[in-house]
Design an enzyme around this catalytic site. Structure first.
Site, PDB file in Angstrom:
ATOM      1  N   ASP A 292      -2.610   5.185  -1.898  1.00 21.42           N
ATOM      2  CA  ASP A 292      -3.457   5.999  -1.017  1.00 21.42           C
ATOM      3  C   ASP A 292      -3.603   7.442  -1.482  1.00 21.42           C
ATOM      4  O   ASP A 292      -4.629   8.066  -1.238  1.00 21.42           O
ATOM      5  CB  ASP A 292      -2.898   5.976   0.405  1.00 21.42           C
ATOM      6  CG  ASP A 292      -3.028   4.591   1.028  1.00 21.42           C
ATOM      7  OD1 ASP A 292      -4.076   4.308   1.624  1.00 21.42           O
ATOM      8  OD2 ASP A 292      -2.108   3.785   0.880  1.00 21.42           O
ATOM      9  N   TYR A 376      -5.479   2.097   8.206  1.00 22.08           N
ATOM     10  CA  TYR A 376      -4.175   2.655   8.542  1.00 22.08           C
ATOM     11  C   TYR A 376      -4.242   4.129   8.893  1.00 22.08           C
ATOM     12  O   TYR A 376      -5.157   4.841   8.464  1.00 22.08           O
ATOM     13  CB  TYR A 376      -3.210   2.487   7.363  1.00 22.08           C
ATOM     14  CG  TYR A 376      -2.084   1.512   7.673  1.00 22.08           C
ATOM     15  CD1 TYR A 376      -2.232   0.147   7.440  1.00 22.08           C
ATOM     16  CD2 TYR A 376      -0.885   1.957   8.220  1.00 22.08           C
ATOM     17  CE1 TYR A 376      -1.204  -0.734   7.737  1.00 22.08           C
ATOM     18  CE2 TYR A 376       0.140   1.070   8.516  1.00 22.08           C
ATOM     19  CZ  TYR A 376      -0.019  -0.272   8.279  1.00 22.08           C
ATOM     20  OH  TYR A 376       0.984  -1.148   8.572  1.00 22.08           O
TER      21      TYR A 376
HETATM   22 CU    CU Z   1       2.441  -1.979   7.217  1.00 17.53          CU
END
Ligand code: CU
Length: 630
Positions: A292, A376
């Site tokens: 990320d 996320y």
């Molecule tokens: Cu996770």
């Protein structure tokens, strides 16, 4: 980080005018085509040796561009005052990060492709407006046709009927492969249609619990911190708050005031890389391995935080400046939150003879930012305590990455978390970088283990425990993993400064939440994320060694970063030391994580370890017991 016309300190992030200026200089002098776009325009931080000499070198921007016309990534620095490019070069063999515009455009291109439309129709999806196609980095799996190309491997989802969850219905086994350089679909991987999951719970419920009374934080006299530009002072702590489009929140020049003198601890601290490898080998699922930070940049996805929702109390917000892919400055309002929190008791003693109670309440300074990256959400929380400890915590929430599963098929490599939705074992592996300066620039590193002494003469009752502390003298020695059997931790020592007990002063790294990786070290992801095989690394400081998977992990074959640098096996004895800590959150989602995951927490600490002569928080005053229940 307001849009300073005049920066206050050489470590202050670039303001909007500086970003615009850097982009202009590269546009004019960079020799790139009109299609070229900006991956990064960020402060090129001055060398700490220059800062230590109180020299302020010219303000420089680090700039990285990608030019689709040539397929080349270019980087270098812009001297902002002189308007000159420095070290501007083709980063041969490397691919820039995927920026948000490219991510969105690649998804739109995939959605418009007739092969994708046909594959969606096969699955009964004809209305495309609620289809989400995400362009993930394809990684590097040694596939000849992909080498040197800017390939994204897409994952597809259908938004829920309520409209509040774009990830509710994973469109299983459908993976458009997009050439991001030419913005076209090169092929569509379709491993067979799977029925879409049925409608599930919406995120925004209509019937809510009614017994929650207001909880207000009152600081009638204001907070106990002061802020001057990006410099923060709180309870003997001093630090500078920074921002980078790649790493997000950065902390600089962390020190603690002791008897009127500021003692440095860390020159720079950040979450320098992360990778989330998923454990499903089937279809196109093996491609899910998100770096990320290095592939996408958590900084560009920081949320604008809201008082009373994200943060509670007397908040000081720092805004952040980044940029779009044209190099146009963009502001993230309230990107970084800072406030104080009550943290229960700090220390306590009850005298059983006299019946006196001495107790102090603990308060901590919280500096945090929240990055919303795809499905996320990662919260990065840094805690400063009155006793000289520093806590680091990740709060992970958002929507787990689900895959559509046939109702009759048993879950493999994962579990069923909702009807028709399977979630797979994965790990969130974070690499934190700490440029240390414990009471000065020259430090050393040691490992502490504890050992049971064999029962017998000298240890007749079998209770003896020895402390074994070994110096980790070079980079090859300083690649270590946790060991529960020896209660292991690591210390960063200043061998030149001694406490009142005659011992060298130190800080210790106390590991917390952790796991080991399951990816084979020779696997494509294992090679690219070599940093994750050791919890603890230490390196001799070197300019440019900032990111543990290398500067450009996107599509890279691997081997870069920490494993490569440490081949030099440089000395760590009384040197300029950088510590890298790997924190691995091993994650098998639960039904309770769907449709949105309550925060999961992963943390570790730094604690003074003979840095002070005594408890440094003895002088914390007692609080007035006005809120006692009686
Ligand atoms: Cu996770």
């Amino acid at each position: 980080m307001s849009d300073q016309a005049q920066f206050l300190h050489p470590l202050d992030p670039l303001g909007s005018a500086e970003i615009a200026r850097a982009a202009e200089v590269v546009r004019v002098h960079g020799g790139l085509s009109g299609q070229a776009w900006f991956e990064t325009i960020a402060l090129q931080e001055p060398e700490k040796a220059d800062l230590a000499r109180n020299e302020s070198p010219p303000r420089r921007a680090f700039v990285c561009c990608y030019d689709p016309e040539s397929g080349q990534t270019w980087d270098g620095a812009v001297n902002l005052a002189e308007g000159k490019l420095e070290g501007w070069h083709h980063a041969d063999g490397f691919q820039a990060r995927i920026v948000s515009e490219e991510f969105a455009m690649g998804g739109a291109v995939a959605k418009a492709d007739p092969r994708v439309i046909a594959a969606l129709a096969l699955r009964g999806i004809t209305d495309l407006k609620d289809v989400l196609i995400e362009c993930w980095s394809a990684g590097n799996f040694g596939i000849a046709a992909e080498q040197g190309e800017r390939i994204a491997y897409c994952h597809c989802f259908l938004r829920n009927k309520a409209g509040d969850n774009p990830y509710e219905k994973p469109i299983a086994n459908l993976h458009p492969v997009v050439d991001l350089r030419r913005m076209k679909v090169v092929r569509v991987d379709d491993f067979g249609a799977v029925p879409l999951p049925p409608d599930g719970k919406r995120l925004r419920q209509e019937v809510l619990r009614t017994d929650l009374k207001p909880l207000e934080i009152s600081q009638p006299d204001g907070p106990s911190f002061t802020v001057e530009g990006n410099l923060v002072r709180w309870q003997k702590w001093q630090l500078r708050v920074g921002f980078h489009v790649r790493e997000g929140l950065i902390l600089h020049m962390i020190g603690y005031e002791d008897e009127g003198k500021l003692r440095p601890i860390m020159h720079r601290a950040s979450m320098a890389e992360m990778v989330v490898p998923y454990g499903d080998p089937r279809g196109g699922a093996f491609r899910r391995n998100a770096f990320d930070t290095g592939e996408y940049g958590v900084g560009q996805y920081l949320d604008s935080l809201t008082l009373g929702c994200d943060c509670l109390g007397h908040i000081h917000y720092f805004d952040a400046w980044h940029h779009d892919w044209h190099g146009k400055p963009k502001q993230i309002r309230n990107a970084i939150c800072m406030h104080e929190e009550d943290y229960g008791i700090l220390w306590k003693h009850t005298d059983p003879v006299r019946g006196t109670v001495t107790v102090r309440r603990s308060r901590r300074l919280v500096v945090s930012a929240i990055s919303n990256i795809g499905n996320y959400v990662y919260g990065f929380f840094w805690y400063f305590y009155q006793d000289g400890s520093i806590g680091v915590e990740i709060k992970a929430t958002g929507i787990p990455h689900g895959t559509g599963a046939r109702p009759e098929a048993p879950a493999e490599y994962g579990v069923r978390i909702a009807p028709g939705v399977e979630a797979h074992v994965h790990q969130h592996v974070f690499s934190f970088r700490f440029d240390m300066c414990v009471d000065g620039e020259r430090n050393a590193v040691s490992e502490v283990n504890f050992a049971a002494v064999p029962m017998g003469e000298g240890n007749p009752h079998g209770n003896a425990i020895r402390i074994i502390e070994n110096q980790l003298g070079s980079e090859s020695q300083a690649q270590r993993n946790m060991d529960l059997a020896t209660a292991r931790y690591w210390r960063v020592i200043n061998p030149n400064k001694f406490n009142g007990l005659g011992e060298p002063v130190a800080y210790k790294l106390v590991p917390g939440t952790n796991a080991l990786p399951f990816n084979h070290p020779d696997s494509p992801v294992g090679r690219r994320a070599g940093f994750m095989y050791k919890h603890f690394w230490a390196t001799q400081y070197a300019k440019g060694e900032l990111y543990p998977a290398g500067w450009y992990p996107n599509l890279h074959e691997g081997g870069d970063g920490l494993p490569r640098w440490t081949e030099k096996d440089r000395s760590l004895d009384n040197e300029n030391i950088v510590v890298w800590y790997t924190m691995n959150y091993h994650h098998l989602p639960r039904p309770e994580d769907w449709p949105v995951q309550p925060c999961i927490y992963a943390s570790f600490h730094w604690m003074p370890s003979g840095f002070f002569d005594t408890n440094p928080a003895l002088d914390v005053p007692s609080s007035t017991p006005k809120h006692c229940c009686d």
